[in-house]
Scaffold this active site. Sequence first.
Site, PDB file in Angstrom:
ATOM      1  N   HIS A 316       0.859  -1.185   0.000  1.00  0.00           N
ATOM      2  CA  HIS A 316       0.000   0.000   0.000  1.00  0.00           C
ATOM      3  C   HIS A 316       0.894   1.233   0.000  1.00  0.00           C
ATOM      4  CE1 HIS A 316      -3.150   2.820   1.076  1.00  0.00           C
ATOM      5  NE2 HIS A 316      -3.989   1.884   0.667  1.00  0.00           N
ATOM      6  N   ASP A 373      -7.900  -5.756   0.346  1.00  0.00           N
ATOM      7  CA  ASP A 373      -8.348  -6.603  -0.754  1.00  0.00           C
ATOM      8  C   ASP A 373      -7.921  -8.056  -0.593  1.00  0.00           C
ATOM      9  OD1 ASP A 373      -9.596  -4.512  -2.151  1.00  0.00           O
ATOM     10  OD2 ASP A 373      -7.635  -3.803  -2.804  1.00  0.00           O
TER      11      ASP A 373
END
Length: 427
Positions: A316, A373
Site C-alpha cells: 500500500h 483486498d
Amino acid sequence: MGKQTMTLTNNITGDSYTYDILQSTRGPSVVDLRTFFRDTGMFTFDPGYTSTASCESKITFIDGAKGELRYRGIPIEKLALEHSYMETCYLLLNSRLPKDRELRDFDLEIRHRAYLHTGLCQLYDAFPDNAHPMATLSAAVTALSTFYNDHIEMNREEEYLEMAHRIISKIPTIAAFAYRHSLGIPFIQPDIALGFTENFLTMLRAYPGGKMRIGPYGEEKIKEIEIKALDTIFTLHADHEQNASTTVVRGVASTGAHPYVAISAGISALWGRAHGGANESVIAQLEYIGSVDRVDDFIKRVKDPNDDFRLMGFGHRVYKNFDPRAKILKKLQDQLKEELDLDSELMAVASRIEEIALNDEYFISRNLYPNIDFYSGIILTALKIPKSMFTPIFVIGRTVGWITQWIEFKKDRASKIARPRQLYTGD
Ligand code: CMC
C-alpha cells in the site's frame, strides 16, 4: 507555537526562499509551496504524488506507520464493530454520528430513493451480455447525470445532501442491475421494506418474484450474519482520504462538471488492479495457484526482479504496517468460518501466502503487508458474490466517500482547477 517556516536555498544562485509550514491536527505538517513557481521560476517534481498534499481535508485521517484509520476522528475499529454502514454514511456527510431519529429518517430516505428511472433501466440493453459490471456501472452513473441537470449549480446544504443521498441510494441498484444484465436475467427492483445492505443482496440473489433459491431445506433466505458481514465491508470501504480514485473525483470536480460524472470517473479509476480491482485479482490469483504446494513457486516469481508479477492484495502506498481494515476483515473471516461456507482450499492458499510474506525478507524490507483486498474476496465468495462484483461492491461502499470529498472540494474557497505542470524532456 509561533509561525513555522522552511527555507530552501538554490545552491547555484545562492537565492533563498522561505515557505510557511501549515500545521495539521494529526499527521505530518505541510510546506505551503503555492507560490514556489512564482518565486523561483521552477516547478516541484513529484510524479505519483508521493510527497504531495493535494488539498486540505477534514474527512478521513490515515497514519500509515501506525496502521490507523479514522473517519471524522472516529477510529475505523469502533465504526466497524459498533455502527452500521448507514450511520457511517451519515457521519461522513454530516461530520457527526446521527441521533436515533436522524438515523431513521436518513435510512428511510435512502430506501425511497433507490429506484431508477425506467429510461435508465433501458440503457442496460445496449450493452453486451458479457460486459464487465464495472464498465456498465461507470456508464450508467454517467447516464444518471442526464436525469438530474439541477445538480450542477448547488448552493444550499439541502441541495448538496439531496444530490448525495440520491447517488448513495441508487448505486446498489445500478450495480445489481449491471450484474443481472451480465447474466441476461431480469432485474429485481429495490424493496423499501429492506435496509440498504439486505436490499442489495436481494437485488443480486433473488429470483424473479423476489423469492430466494430453494434448497433441500426450503427457501435459502439471506442470513443476518451475511447482512452484517457485507455491511461491515461497506463501512471499511467508505472513504480513504486522497487515494487515486478520490483524486480523480476531485480533479473532475475542479472543472465544474456534474457530480455524478465525477463519481463515474472515480469508478473508472477504481477498476484498475493497482487500486480497487485488486480484490477481483486476489481471488483470481488464489484460484490460479490452486493448492498450497504451489505457493512457494508462486512467491519465487513475485520476488524475481526480472518479472513484473505482483502479489495481489499486498502493499500500500500509505500503510507501511498492517492495513487496519485488513485486520478487521481477518477477524471477521475467522468468525464467519464457523457460520458460512468459506472456501477452505482458497483459505489455505491465502494463509500460506500470508505466512510466507510476513516472514520473508523481500516483503519485510519493503513493508509489504496484506491490504483490505487480500481478505475481502474470501468473505465475498462466502456471501455467494461472484468475482466480477467484488470491485462494484467497493464502489458501493466508496460512493459516500467520493461524494463527501466532492462536496468538501466545492465548499472550499481555496479550491482551484487541478492543473499540474511537467518536466519537459522532449524535442
Ligand atoms: N507484490 C510484490 N512486490 C511489490 C508489491 C506486491 N504486491 N507491491 C509493491 N511491491 C514492491 C515493488 O516491486 C517495489 O520493489 P522495488 O523497490 O524492489 O522496486 C516496492 O515494493 C515498492 O513498490 P511501489 O510500486 O513503489 O509502491 P507503491 O506505493 O507505488 O504501490 C501499490 C502501492 C498498492 C500500487 C502496490 O503495492 C501494488 O501494486 N500492490 C498490489 C495491488 C494491490 O493489492 N492493490 C490494492 C491496494 S489497497 C486498496 C486500494 O487502495 O484500492
